[in-house]
Motif scaffolding. Structure first.
Motif, PDB file in Angstrom:
ATOM      1  N   THR A 134      35.665  47.631  52.216  1.00  0.00           N
ATOM      2  CA  THR A 134      34.313  47.071  52.175  1.00  0.00           C
ATOM      3  C   THR A 134      33.964  46.583  50.775  1.00  0.00           C
ATOM      4  N   ALA A 135      34.343  47.367  49.752  1.00  0.00           N
ATOM      5  CA  ALA A 135      34.064  46.977  48.363  1.00  0.00           C
ATOM      6  C   ALA A 135      34.787  45.677  48.016  1.00  0.00           C
ATOM      7  N   LEU A 136      36.033  45.548  48.444  1.00  0.00           N
ATOM      8  CA  LEU A 136      36.793  44.328  48.169  1.00  0.00           C
ATOM      9  C   LEU A 136      36.158  43.115  48.844  1.00  0.00           C
ATOM     10  N   ALA A 137      35.676  43.308  50.068  1.00  0.00           N
ATOM     11  CA  ALA A 137      35.021  42.200  50.777  1.00  0.00           C
ATOM     12  C   ALA A 137      33.760  41.758  50.039  1.00  0.00           C
TER      13      ALA A 137
ATOM     14  N   LEU B 251      44.634  51.193  45.600  1.00  0.00           N
ATOM     15  CA  LEU B 251      43.288  51.394  45.080  1.00  0.00           C
ATOM     16  C   LEU B 251      42.670  52.684  45.631  1.00  0.00           C
ATOM     17  N   ALA B 252      42.872  52.918  46.928  1.00  0.00           N
ATOM     18  CA  ALA B 252      42.321  54.127  47.545  1.00  0.00           C
ATOM     19  C   ALA B 252      42.919  55.380  46.912  1.00  0.00           C
TER      20      ALA B 252
ATOM     21  N   ARG C  41      47.827  40.752  43.228  1.00  0.00           N
ATOM     22  CA  ARG C  41      47.373  41.354  44.475  1.00  0.00           C
ATOM     23  C   ARG C  41      46.624  42.660  44.210  1.00  0.00           C
ATOM     24  N   LEU C  42      45.688  42.977  45.117  1.00  0.00           N
ATOM     25  CA  LEU C  42      44.900  44.200  45.036  1.00  0.00           C
ATOM     26  C   LEU C  42      45.085  44.990  46.331  1.00  0.00           C
TER      27      LEU C  42
ATOM     28  N   GLY D 277      44.511  40.175  52.636  1.00  0.00           N
ATOM     29  CA  GLY D 277      44.293  40.952  51.419  1.00  0.00           C
ATOM     30  C   GLY D 277      43.525  40.167  50.368  1.00  0.00           C
ATOM     31  N   TYR D 278      43.561  40.680  49.139  1.00  0.00           N
ATOM     32  CA  TYR D 278      42.759  40.099  48.071  1.00  0.00           C
ATOM     33  C   TYR D 278      43.571  39.999  46.782  1.00  0.00           C
ATOM     34  N   VAL D 279      43.156  39.066  45.916  1.00  0.00           N
ATOM     35  CA  VAL D 279      43.805  38.892  44.623  1.00  0.00           C
ATOM     36  C   VAL D 279      42.725  38.788  43.542  1.00  0.00           C
TER      37      VAL D 279
END
Length: 289
Positions: A46-49, A33-34, A27-28, A64-66
């Motif tokens: 926005t960067a993850l998207a 991250l921030a 997971r990210l 979320g993102y992985v």
């Protein structure tokens, strides 16, 4: 088209994934991250998207993102698109160093001065904040952090570095962080393979300070690391005023690779001596500009 802060964060997120040795499917979290990148969650989101759209990471079914395979095979050192955001960034750095910008500024003043939109200025200020040379004031405005403004102080900074950096390698608490050093080695190889002739002065500065701070961190002495980090923050703007000789920069990167090799061989005496020589040569070249 101006390069936004979110676009600038993509290489940093990829480097974070590599440095943390995150596996596919990890997971990210935005908040972590921030905090790591010292920015708000909005540009991280926005960067993850954007990364997901480019198949570098994947969207998780529950939100979320992985990590995806794309991020693991992508270089974290890809050159960003050059834009007028970079031009304004360096203009702000130059104006601050020469005293044309006061210690405290407002966004409205800077929008008028540089003829840019609030959105673009916000991205640039967040980038500067991330680098540590401006802070938001409570309620209103921004305040620039201390910066090096004289040649004498700049020369003293190199003499100080020649005291602490070689000594750090010889500290009894020194323990090589091989993962971190190998990441820096990859970046230096990338520069030596031709990128040194196209990247920005900020990228060269960041790549080189990452290596020197990674070595200082291995010392196990927090005072050495903290001193070097503070010194690097205040000398950043002075470095931008130095004419960039790309051939000299290439030679320094090659020296970095020799230094890394000595550390990986655990020849700390030789590495310490080489660090002192490397800093002496760099100081002499910079003073000549």
């Amino acid at each position: 088209m101006p390069q936004t802060l979110s676009a600038q964060l993509v290489p940093s997120i990829i480097q974070y994934i590599n440095n943390q040795s995150l596996a596919i499917g990890a997971r990210l979290p935005e908040r972590a991250l921030a905090e790591h990148l010292r920015v708000s969650r909005s540009p991280v989101r926005t960067a993850l998207a954007k990364m997901a759209d480019n198949k570098l990471i994947s969207r998780h079914p529950e939100g979320g993102y992985v990590v995806a395979e794309g991020a693991l095979s992508c270089s974290p050192f890809t050159e960003p698109v050059k834009s007028n955001a970079d031009e304004i960034y360096f203009k702000i750095a130059s104006d601050r160093l020469t005293g044309e910008l006061p210690e405290k500024v407002t966004e409205n003043e800077m929008m008028r001065r540089y003829g840019i939109t609030r959105s673009l200025l916000s991205d640039i200020l967040l980038r500067i904040h991330h680098e540590g040379w401006i802070e938001r004031l409570p309620g209103h405005g921004w305040m620039f952090a201390e910066s090096m403004s004289s040649g004498g102080a700049y020369n003293e900074s190199y003499r100080f570095r020649k005291i602490i950096e070689p000594a750090g390698i010889l500290e009894p608490t020194f323990k090589l962080d091989e993962t971190s050093i190998l990441q820096c080695q990859e970046e230096q190889v990338w520069l030596c393979n031709g990128a040194i002739f196209s990247v920005t002065p900020a990228q060269i500065f960041d790549a080189n300070t990452r290596l020197h701070e990674a070595i200082a961190a291995c010392s196990g002495n927090m005072f050495i690391l903290d001193s070097l980090r503070r010194l690097n923050r205040v000398r950043r703007l002075m470095e931008y005023t130095k004419a960039i000789d790309r051939e000299q920069a290439l030679r320094r990167c090659k020296e970095h690779l020799v230094l890394i090799g000595l550390l990986l061989e655990d020849d700390r005496e030789a590495a310490s001596d080489y660090m002192r020589m490397h800093l002496s040569d760099a100081s002499r070249e910079k003073q000549a500009k």
